[in-house]
Write a protein that holds these residues in place. Structure first.
Motif, PDB file in Angstrom:
ATOM      1  N   LYS A  20       0.863  -1.185   0.000  1.00 12.56           N
ATOM      2  CA  LYS A  20       0.000   0.000   0.000  1.00 12.56           C
ATOM      3  C   LYS A  20       0.891   1.223   0.000  1.00 12.56           C
ATOM      4  O   LYS A  20       1.900   1.260   0.713  1.00 12.56           O
ATOM      5  N   ASN A  21       0.520   2.232  -0.789  1.00 14.95           N
ATOM      6  CA  ASN A  21       1.299   3.477  -0.795  1.00 14.95           C
ATOM      7  C   ASN A  21       0.560   4.562  -0.016  1.00 14.95           C
ATOM      8  O   ASN A  21      -0.535   4.329   0.516  1.00 14.95           O
ATOM      9  N   ASN A  22       1.142   5.744   0.050  1.00 15.10           N
ATOM     10  CA  ASN A  22       0.555   6.830   0.839  1.00 15.10           C
ATOM     11  C   ASN A  22      -0.729   7.391   0.233  1.00 15.10           C
ATOM     12  O   ASN A  22      -1.417   8.173   0.879  1.00 15.10           O
ATOM     13  N   ARG A  23      -1.052   6.998  -0.976  1.00 16.73           N
ATOM     14  CA  ARG A  23      -2.316   7.406  -1.615  1.00 16.73           C
ATOM     15  C   ARG A  23      -3.407   6.367  -1.395  1.00 16.73           C
ATOM     16  O   ARG A  23      -4.516   6.517  -1.891  1.00 16.73           O
ATOM     17  N   GLY A  24      -3.066   5.292  -0.671  1.00 12.28           N
ATOM     18  CA  GLY A  24      -4.042   4.245  -0.392  1.00 12.28           C
ATOM     19  C   GLY A  24      -4.182   3.217  -1.504  1.00 12.28           C
ATOM     20  O   GLY A  24      -5.048   2.365  -1.445  1.00 12.28           O
ATOM     21  N   GLN A  25      -3.335   3.313  -2.520  1.00 12.60           N
ATOM     22  CA  GLN A  25      -3.377   2.356  -3.619  1.00 12.60           C
ATOM     23  C   GLN A  25      -2.719   1.053  -3.177  1.00 12.60           C
ATOM     24  O   GLN A  25      -1.791   1.064  -2.372  1.00 12.60           O
ATOM     25  N   HIS A  26      -3.207  -0.050  -3.704  1.00 10.28           N
ATOM     26  CA  HIS A  26      -2.683  -1.369  -3.377  1.00 10.28           C
ATOM     27  C   HIS A  26      -1.974  -1.960  -4.592  1.00 10.28           C
ATOM     28  O   HIS A  26      -2.335  -1.667  -5.732  1.00 10.28           O
ATOM     29  N   GLY A  38       8.348   4.047  -0.873  1.00  7.72           N
ATOM     30  CA  GLY A  38       7.028   4.669  -0.839  1.00  7.72           C
ATOM     31  C   GLY A  38       5.894   3.676  -0.660  1.00  7.72           C
ATOM     32  O   GLY A  38       4.730   4.072  -0.598  1.00  7.72           O
ATOM     33  N   TRP A  39       6.214   2.391  -0.561  1.00  2.00           N
ATOM     34  CA  TRP A  39       5.199   1.348  -0.377  1.00  2.00           C
ATOM     35  C   TRP A  39       5.481   0.604   0.922  1.00  2.00           C
ATOM     36  O   TRP A  39       6.621   0.457   1.318  1.00  2.00           O
ATOM     37  N   TRP A  59      -9.458  -3.044  -0.809  1.00  2.00           N
ATOM     38  CA  TRP A  59      -9.178  -1.785  -1.512  1.00  2.00           C
ATOM     39  C   TRP A  59     -10.437  -1.297  -2.195  1.00  2.00           C
ATOM     40  O   TRP A  59     -10.993  -1.962  -3.054  1.00  2.00           O
ATOM     41  N   LEU A  62     -10.338   4.142  -6.404  1.00  5.69           N
ATOM     42  CA  LEU A  62     -10.675   5.551  -6.578  1.00  5.69           C
ATOM     43  C   LEU A  62     -12.150   5.782  -6.888  1.00  5.69           C
ATOM     44  O   LEU A  62     -12.620   6.891  -6.829  1.00  5.69           O
TER      45      LEU A  62
END
Length: 64
Positions: A20-26, A38-39, A59, A62
């Protein structure tokens, strides 16, 4: 003998992490590869199918 998979992300023989990154993407990530900057690891290592199920369950993406 060459693997039938050209892409290690598709090879069911490997264990995977869910990142998971800081944008909440998996992201699905093979255990043998270094974790990219960053992950963070949030699940695994586990079989590819379990990791995919985890992403589908957790997840929201978006569009949600």
């Amino acid at each position: 003998m060459q693997s039938e998979y050209q892409n290690p992300f598709d090879d069911e023989k490997h264990l995977f992490f869910v990142l998971k990154n800081n944008r909440g993407q998996h992201s699905l990530w093979p255990e043998f590869a270094g974790i990219p900057e960053g992950w963070e690891t949030i699940y695994g290592p586990q079989a590819r199918g379990f990791c995919i199920a985890y992403v589908e369950e957790n997840w929201k993406g978006l569009n949600h």
